[in-house]
Scaffold this motif. Structure first.
Motif, PDB file in Angstrom:
ATOM      1  N   GLN A 338      -7.904 -15.565   3.886  1.00 22.73           N
ATOM      2  CA  GLN A 338      -8.519 -14.241   3.820  1.00 22.73           C
ATOM      3  C   GLN A 338      -8.035 -13.337   4.952  1.00 22.73           C
ATOM      4  OE1 GLN A 338     -10.294 -12.993   1.345  1.00 22.73           O
ATOM      5  NE2 GLN A 338     -10.012 -14.959   0.283  1.00 22.73           N
ATOM      6  N   GLN A 339      -7.790 -13.931   6.135  1.00 27.08           N
ATOM      7  CA  GLN A 339      -7.256 -13.146   7.248  1.00 27.08           C
ATOM      8  C   GLN A 339      -5.872 -12.599   6.911  1.00 27.08           C
ATOM      9  OE1 GLN A 339      -7.385 -15.845  10.572  1.00 27.08           O
ATOM     10  NE2 GLN A 339      -9.540 -15.384  11.056  1.00 27.08           N
ATOM     11  N   GLY A 340      -5.038 -13.431   6.319  1.00 29.94           N
ATOM     12  CA  GLY A 340      -3.696 -12.994   5.936  1.00 29.94           C
ATOM     13  C   GLY A 340      -3.722 -11.920   4.876  1.00 29.94           C
ATOM     14  N   LEU A 341      -4.589 -12.080   3.859  1.00 29.76           N
ATOM     15  CA  LEU A 341      -4.694 -11.079   2.794  1.00 29.76           C
ATOM     16  C   LEU A 341      -5.245  -9.759   3.341  1.00 29.76           C
ATOM     17  CD1 LEU A 341      -6.134 -13.334  -0.067  1.00 29.76           C
ATOM     18  CD2 LEU A 341      -3.810 -12.418   0.093  1.00 29.76           C
ATOM     19  N   GLU A 342      -6.220  -9.840   4.239  1.00 30.29           N
ATOM     20  CA  GLU A 342      -6.802  -8.631   4.824  1.00 30.29           C
ATOM     21  C   GLU A 342      -5.771  -7.864   5.651  1.00 30.29           C
ATOM     22  OE1 GLU A 342      -9.643  -5.754   5.427  1.00 30.29           O
ATOM     23  OE2 GLU A 342      -9.727  -7.502   4.096  1.00 30.29           O
ATOM     24  N   ALA A 343      -4.946  -8.597   6.400  1.00 30.83           N
ATOM     25  CA  ALA A 343      -3.894  -7.951   7.190  1.00 30.83           C
ATOM     26  C   ALA A 343      -2.891  -7.251   6.285  1.00 30.83           C
ATOM     27  CB  ALA A 343      -3.200  -8.985   8.072  1.00 30.83           C
ATOM     28  N   ALA A 344      -2.543  -7.881   5.149  1.00 34.31           N
ATOM     29  CA  ALA A 344      -1.603  -7.268   4.214  1.00 34.31           C
ATOM     30  C   ALA A 344      -2.213  -6.015   3.579  1.00 34.31           C
ATOM     31  CB  ALA A 344      -1.216  -8.274   3.137  1.00 34.31           C
ATOM     32  N   ARG A 345      -3.505  -6.085   3.211  1.00 33.66           N
ATOM     33  CA  ARG A 345      -4.168  -4.904   2.638  1.00 33.66           C
ATOM     34  C   ARG A 345      -4.158  -3.733   3.628  1.00 33.66           C
ATOM     35  NH1 ARG A 345      -8.619  -8.411   1.896  1.00 33.66           N
ATOM     36  NH2 ARG A 345      -8.351  -9.721   0.049  1.00 33.66           N
ATOM     37  N   ASN A 346      -4.491  -4.016   4.870  1.00 29.90           N
ATOM     38  CA  ASN A 346      -4.506  -2.955   5.891  1.00 29.90           C
ATOM     39  C   ASN A 346      -3.123  -2.354   6.079  1.00 29.90           C
ATOM     40  OD1 ASN A 346      -7.233  -3.353   6.335  1.00 29.90           O
ATOM     41  ND2 ASN A 346      -6.913  -4.800   8.006  1.00 29.90           N
ATOM     42  N   ASP A 347      -2.085  -3.177   6.000  1.00 31.19           N
ATOM     43  CA  ASP A 347      -0.716  -2.682   6.138  1.00 31.19           C
ATOM     44  C   ASP A 347      -0.357  -1.754   4.984  1.00 31.19           C
ATOM     45  OD1 ASP A 347       1.946  -2.926   7.566  1.00 31.19           O
ATOM     46  OD2 ASP A 347       2.525  -3.555   5.551  1.00 31.19           O
ATOM     47  N   ILE A 348      -0.792  -2.114   3.763  1.00 33.64           N
ATOM     48  CA  ILE A 348      -0.523  -1.273   2.590  1.00 33.64           C
ATOM     49  C   ILE A 348      -1.218   0.077   2.734  1.00 33.64           C
ATOM     50  CG2 ILE A 348      -0.979  -1.041   0.119  1.00 33.64           C
ATOM     51  CD1 ILE A 348      -0.575  -4.083  -0.096  1.00 33.64           C
ATOM     52  N   LEU A 349      -2.488   0.056   3.125  1.00 31.76           N
ATOM     53  CA  LEU A 349      -3.244   1.301   3.271  1.00 31.76           C
ATOM     54  C   LEU A 349      -2.661   2.182   4.365  1.00 31.76           C
ATOM     55  CD1 LEU A 349      -6.886  -0.093   2.955  1.00 31.76           C
ATOM     56  CD2 LEU A 349      -5.521   1.020   1.193  1.00 31.76           C
ATOM     57  N   ALA A 350      -2.212   1.561   5.473  1.00 33.54           N
ATOM     58  CA  ALA A 350      -1.648   2.338   6.583  1.00 33.54           C
ATOM     59  C   ALA A 350      -0.319   2.976   6.197  1.00 33.54           C
ATOM     60  CB  ALA A 350      -1.471   1.438   7.797  1.00 33.54           C
ATOM     61  N   LYS A 351       0.499   2.272   5.416  1.00 32.10           N
ATOM     62  CA  LYS A 351       1.832   2.784   5.068  1.00 32.10           C
ATOM     63  C   LYS A 351       1.786   3.858   3.988  1.00 32.10           C
ATOM     64  CE  LYS A 351       4.603  -1.270   6.324  1.00 32.10           C
ATOM     65  NZ  LYS A 351       5.441  -2.382   5.812  1.00 32.10           N
ATOM     66  N   ASN A 352       0.788   3.808   3.094  1.00 34.88           N
ATOM     67  CA  ASN A 352       0.801   4.687   1.921  1.00 34.88           C
ATOM     68  C   ASN A 352      -0.191   5.830   1.993  1.00 34.88           C
ATOM     69  OD1 ASN A 352       2.768   3.241  -0.044  1.00 34.88           O
ATOM     70  ND2 ASN A 352       1.450   1.617   0.717  1.00 34.88           N
ATOM     71  N   GLY A 353      -0.970   5.904   3.073  1.00 30.70           N
ATOM     72  CA  GLY A 353      -1.767   7.090   3.319  1.00 30.70           C
ATOM     73  C   GLY A 353      -3.084   7.152   2.580  1.00 30.70           C
ATOM     74  N   LYS A 354      -3.738   8.335   2.716  1.00 31.87           N
ATOM     75  CA  LYS A 354      -5.073   8.557   2.186  1.00 31.87           C
ATOM     76  C   LYS A 354      -5.067   8.474   0.664  1.00 31.87           C
ATOM     77  CE  LYS A 354      -8.843  11.931   2.451  1.00 31.87           C
ATOM     78  NZ  LYS A 354      -9.227  13.274   2.938  1.00 31.87           N
ATOM     79  N   GLY A 355      -6.132   7.905   0.100  1.00 32.07           N
ATOM     80  CA  GLY A 355      -6.267   7.809  -1.349  1.00 32.07           C
ATOM     81  C   GLY A 355      -5.667   6.560  -1.947  1.00 32.07           C
ATOM     82  N   THR A 356      -5.053   5.721  -1.125  1.00 35.22           N
ATOM     83  CA  THR A 356      -4.455   4.484  -1.636  1.00 35.22           C
ATOM     84  C   THR A 356      -5.535   3.447  -1.923  1.00 35.22           C
ATOM     85  OG1 THR A 356      -2.447   4.918  -0.350  1.00 35.22           O
ATOM     86  CG2 THR A 356      -2.789   2.664  -1.122  1.00 35.22           C
ATOM     87  N   LYS A 357      -5.426   2.762  -3.068  1.00 35.10           N
ATOM     88  CA  LYS A 357      -6.381   1.721  -3.450  1.00 35.10           C
ATOM     89  C   LYS A 357      -5.643   0.455  -3.865  1.00 35.10           C
ATOM     90  CE  LYS A 357      -9.755   5.024  -5.333  1.00 35.10           C
ATOM     91  NZ  LYS A 357     -10.485   5.423  -6.571  1.00 35.10           N
ATOM     92  N   VAL A 358      -6.139  -0.682  -3.358  1.00 35.68           N
ATOM     93  CA  VAL A 358      -5.609  -1.968  -3.801  1.00 35.68           C
ATOM     94  C   VAL A 358      -6.399  -2.370  -5.039  1.00 35.68           C
ATOM     95  CG1 VAL A 358      -5.237  -4.380  -3.213  1.00 35.68           C
ATOM     96  CG2 VAL A 358      -4.938  -2.618  -1.455  1.00 35.68           C
ATOM     97  N   ILE A 359      -5.740  -2.384  -6.205  1.00 38.02           N
ATOM     98  CA  ILE A 359      -6.418  -2.661  -7.473  1.00 38.02           C
ATOM     99  C   ILE A 359      -6.596  -4.168  -7.681  1.00 38.02           C
ATOM    100  CG2 ILE A 359      -6.355  -2.297  -9.963  1.00 38.02           C
ATOM    101  CD1 ILE A 359      -6.688   0.259  -8.279  1.00 38.02           C
ATOM    102  N   SER A 360      -5.549  -4.934  -7.430  1.00 37.62           N
ATOM    103  CA  SER A 360      -5.641  -6.387  -7.623  1.00 37.62           C
ATOM    104  C   SER A 360      -4.596  -7.070  -6.757  1.00 37.62           C
ATOM    105  CB  SER A 360      -5.432  -6.750  -9.099  1.00 37.62           C
ATOM    106  OG  SER A 360      -4.115  -6.410  -9.509  1.00 37.62           O
ATOM    107  N   GLU A 361      -4.749  -8.389  -6.619  1.00 33.35           N
ATOM    108  CA  GLU A 361      -3.799  -9.188  -5.851  1.00 33.35           C
ATOM    109  C   GLU A 361      -3.671 -10.566  -6.505  1.00 33.35           C
ATOM    110  OE1 GLU A 361      -6.855 -10.644  -2.374  1.00 33.35           O
ATOM    111  OE2 GLU A 361      -6.075  -8.601  -2.293  1.00 33.35           O
ATOM    112  N   LYS A 362      -2.458 -11.100  -6.456  1.00 29.75           N
ATOM    113  CA  LYS A 362      -2.201 -12.401  -7.078  1.00 29.75           C
ATOM    114  C   LYS A 362      -1.321 -13.226  -6.154  1.00 29.75           C
ATOM    115  CE  LYS A 362      -0.436 -14.591 -11.288  1.00 29.75           C
ATOM    116  NZ  LYS A 362       0.199 -14.368 -12.602  1.00 29.75           N
TER     117      LYS A 362
END
Length: 401
Positions: A338-362
Motif C-alpha cells: 500500500q505504501q508503494g501504491l500510494e507513492a505512485a498515486r501521489n507521483d501521478i497527481l503531482a505530474k498531471n496537475g489539478k483535476g487528475t483522478k486515478v480511476i483504477s489500478e492493476k
C-alpha cells in the motif's frame, strides 16, 4: 489644641521639652499664639508635643525664660521631604533625564506597517511615505496631518485608489486600497489543441475553436482535439483554440519498496548552547564543548528583544542538539504494498496537475527479492490531455489546397 489645617504641607516638628518649668513653657506658647497640639506629659520634667515648623523657630526666647530645653524627635511634612530630595541632586538629575528620555521615546514613530497591498510593493509605498516625512524614528509631532499625508501619498501612487493613515501609540499603519485594473491578457498566436498522449476522451469543452473529437473516442498522441481553423474551404479564419479536454490514460509503474524500513526517533537526551546576539554576531556564554552524541539533529531558536512591534538588534539564540537513533521496523507485506501504491498515486497527481483522478489500478506482476517488494502496476487515470500547437500558415495553406 486641634491639629492646624494643612499641617503636613506646612511642616510639623515632633519635639520633647526637658527640664525647667514645663507648665510655664506651655503657658508662654499659648500666650504667644504658637500652634501646638497633641501635648503629652512624659514625666514630671518632660512633655512631648507637635508644633508647626514656623513656630518652632520662635521657641528660643521662651526657652530662656522658663529654663527648658527642647529635643527634636521627628520632622514631618512637605518642606522636610523637599529638603531631603534636594540633597540628592544626582538622583533628581537621573529621574529628570529618565522622564525626558521616556517622553522622547514615546513621541517617536517606531514602526510603519503597510496593509492591503497586493500588486504594489511595500518598499514602493514606504519610499513615498518617507518622502512625505513618515518613517521610523521620526518625531510624531513633526508628522503632517493624517488626512493630508494620505492625500499626498495617493497623488504619488497612481495604482492606489485610497490610502488611510492611522497612528496608535508609536506605530503607524498605512492601509492601502488598490485601484482595479483590467487584467492584461497576453497576446496569443492562432493554435490547435492536440493530444499529448494516447487516450480515450471522457470530457471535451471548447471555449473557442472547433471541436474535432467526441466523448469515448480513442485518440493518439498528436491528434487534433480542438482546431484553431474555422470556416469552410473557401472562407477560413485562424483563432486561438481554447478549452479543456480530459481522457483516460494508462500509466505503467515499476515500484520497489523495502520490507525493512528505518525510522529516526529522539532518545530524549539533549545538549543546549546559549548565545547573546548583537546584530550579526553571536557570543556564546553557555554550553561549551562539542556535542557528546554520535548522531543528532540541531535545532536553532532565535528570540530577539522587542519593544512594542519593533525588533531590536539584540536578543538570545539557543542551539539544541537532540540525540537520535535509527530503529528498524517491518510493517508487513500488505502495508508495504500500500505504501508503494500510494507513492505512485501521489507521483501521478503531482505530474498531471489539478483535476487528475486515478480511476483504477492493476498489479501486473509482483515478487519479493533481496529484502524488497517489486511490483509492476498499470494505473488508469483521467487527466487533462490537451497541449498547444501553434498554427503554421504554410501548413494551413496546404490544407486549404
Amino acid at each position: 489644641m486641634k491639629t492646624p489645617s494643612l499641617a503636613n504641607i506646612r511642616g510639623t516638628v515632633h519635639i520633647v521639652l526637658l527640664g525647667g518649668d514645663i507648665e510655664a513653657m506651655i503657658n508662654e506658647m499659648a500666650v504667644h499664639g504658637l500652634n501646638v497640639w497633641e501635648i503629652k506629659a512624659m514625666s514630671n520634667r518632660s512633655a512631648s508635643m507637635n508644633i508647626l515648623v514656623n513656630d518652632f523657630f520662635k521657641l528660643r526666647p521662651l526657652l530662656k525664660r522658663t529654663g527648658c530645653r527642647v529635643r527634636v524627635k521627628q520632622r514631618i511634612g512637605f518642606p522636610f521631604f523637599t529638603a531631603r530630595v534636594m540633597k540628592r541632586k544626582l538622583f533628581i538629575t537621573g529621574a529628570l533625564l529618565f522622564f525626558i528620555l521616556l517622553f522622547t521615546m514615546s513621541s517617536l514613530v517606531w514602526d510603519v506597517e503597510v496593509k492591503g497591498n497586493v500588486k504594489m510593493t511595500e518598499e514602493e509605498i514606504l519610499a513615498v511615505a518617507r518622502k512625505e516625512g513618515l518613517y521610523p524614528f521620526q518625531l510624531s509631532f513633526r508628522l503632517p496631518e493624517q488626512d493630508k499625508l494620505a492625500k499626498d501619498m495617493v497623488q504619488q501612487l497612481p495604482a492606489a485608489s485610497w490610502i488611510g493613515v492611522m497612528r496608535e501609540g508609536t506605530k503607524v499603519t498605512i492601509q492601502v486600497v488598490e485601484a482595479d485594473e483590467p487584467e492584461k491578457k497576453p497576446l496569443m498566436s492562432p493554435r490547435h489543441l492536440i493530444s499529448k498522449t494516447d487516450a480515450v476522451i471522457t470530457e471535451i469543452y471548447a471555449e473557442q475553436g472547433r471541436p474535432v473529437v467526441q466523448k469515448d473516442k480513442r485518440v493518439k498522441k498528436g491528434d487534433i482535439l480542438i482546431s484553431g481553423i474555422l470556416g469552410d474551404e473557401e472562407n477560413t479564419q485562424n483563432v486561438v483554440a481554447k478549452g479543456e479536454v480530459k481522457g483516460l490514460v494508462w500509466h505503467e509503474y515499476n515500484i520497489e519498496v523495502p520490507l525493512v524500513q528505518k525510522q529516526v526517533t529522539y532518545t530524549g537526551e539533549l545538549k543546549e548552547r546559549r548565545f547573546l546576539v548583537l546584530g550579526n554576531r553571536a557570543i556564546q556564554f553557555w554550553g561549551y564543548g562539542d556535542s557528546p552524541y554520535t548522531k543528532f539533529e540541531t535545532i536553532t531558536e532565535v528570540d530577539p528583544l522587542t519593544w512594542r512591534s519593533f525588533k531590536l538588534p539584540v536578543g538570545w539564540m539557543t542551539e539544541i542538539d537532540r540525540e537520535t537513533v535509527y530503529k528498524e521496523r517491518t510493517p508487513g507485506d500488505e502495508i508495504v504494498k500500500q505504501q508503494g501504491l500510494e507513492a505512485a498515486r501521489n507521483d501521478i497527481l503531482a505530474k498531471n496537475g489539478k483535476g487528475t483522478k486515478v480511476i483504477s489500478e492493476k498489479i501486473l506482476h509482483e515478487k519479493k527479492e533481496n529484502g524488497k517488494v517489486y511490483m509492476k502496476v498499470l494505473f488508469e487515470v483521467e487527466e487533462s490531455i490537451a497541449v498547444e500547437l501553434p498554427l503554421v500558415y504554410n501548413q494551413v495553406d496546404d490544407q486549404g489546397e
